[in-house]
Design an enzyme around this catalytic site. Sequence first.
Site, short mmCIF file in Angstrom:
data_model
loop_
_atom_site.label_atom_id
_atom_site.label_comp_id
_atom_site.label_asym_id
_atom_site.label_seq_id
_atom_site.Cartn_x
_atom_site.Cartn_y
_atom_site.Cartn_z
N HIS A 60 -6.24 0.22 -1.08
CA HIS A 60 -6.45 -1.14 -0.60
C HIS A 60 -7.48 -1.95 -1.38
O HIS A 60 -7.89 -3.01 -0.93
CB HIS A 60 -6.81 -1.13 0.90
CG HIS A 60 -5.66 -0.73 1.76
ND1 HIS A 60 -5.41 0.59 2.10
CD2 HIS A 60 -4.66 -1.45 2.31
CE1 HIS A 60 -4.31 0.65 2.83
NE2 HIS A 60 -3.84 -0.57 2.98
N ASP A 63 -7.42 5.68 -1.08
CA ASP A 63 -7.11 4.42 -0.40
C ASP A 63 -6.69 3.37 -1.44
O ASP A 63 -7.47 3.02 -2.32
CB ASP A 63 -8.35 3.95 0.35
CG ASP A 63 -8.10 2.71 1.21
OD1 ASP A 63 -7.03 2.10 1.07
OD2 ASP A 63 -8.99 2.37 2.00
N CYS A 102 0.81 -1.23 0.00
CA CYS A 102 0.00 0.00 0.00
C CYS A 102 0.84 1.28 0.00
O CYS A 102 0.52 2.24 -0.70
CB CYS A 102 -1.00 0.00 1.15
SG CYS A 102 -0.32 -0.30 2.78
#
Length: 337
Positions: free
Chosen positions: A221, A219, A17
């Site tokens: 993810h 984000d 990430c």
Amino acid sequence: YSVPGGTGPSSDAGWGCMLRCGQMMLAQALICRHLGRDWQWEKHKKQPEEYHRILRCFLDRKDCCYSIHQMAQMGVGEGKSIGEWFGPNTVAQVLKKLALFDEWNSLAVYVSMDNTVVIEDIKKMCWCPVQSSSVAHSSAHLHRSALGPNRNTAGLCPGWKPLLLIIPLRLGINHINPVYIDAFKECFKMPQSLGALGGKPNNAYYFIGFLGNELIYLDPHTTQSFVDSEENGTVDDESFHCQQAPHRMKIMNLDPSVALGFFCKEECDFDNWCSLVQKEILKQQSLRMFELVQKHPPHWPPFIPPSKPEVTTTGAELIESTDKLFELEEEFEILSV
């Protein structure tokens, strides 16, 4: 994702990430450099060639300059095993090294040390002609195939090299210290801002702005399928762009370890950034988020602008040769004791 040699993880889930956030920040810098800060992606709209070239820098392939493969492999030189989570400072150091091999974008990447940005060093770096040098140890971790057809050319850079400035910071011990919040927010307002890398422990986000006491972030993810370039050189680019509204989190929930990013295409952009920092960041009389100084601190080692190592061997041969070099150095140290 597959590690060079065919072993190791087949996905970056659980560890990639921060690398992805570093790619996002760098991609934003390249968009500012080639397409302008006001450029926006529109689905199905024909894009200029520079856009496709930027995309190709980030494909999940070993031969792409800023691929996750290259970043993970270069991280080995920073003490991070492939599959190990990076912090903001590590990803900054990796981008600094990889940029040396990227002649098309010709970026000067400056990563601040000890919470201090040195104006003299940045000017030297952005104006200094890039000379070829002997093989550096870090180049052992860069695949030869990623260097491209111009891998051995080391021309002089005319004028100012566009600057990617990354400032790794620790804004508290276990939690962010409230004294830094106003200055942290101020950075997002600067026209040179590329946002910030950070998040929560082992959970990285790319922060792009704020609203009141909440940070706005992207984000990384969501695990997505591998995308490759088509035969005509274009890329199915939809998954490279945010398909949903950015997320928000309370600023006090931020992990204190962050890295601020700024892009200065011209010298006047950097001079303007220095003025804004003097006015908005350094006005704090107590705890300052970082320092901006004119001259290189005398107690620091001399500043030498980094230059691209010449690579004339394969990665394996280079690793072997540098290992031998370190053995010789160790022998020399023993003899000279």
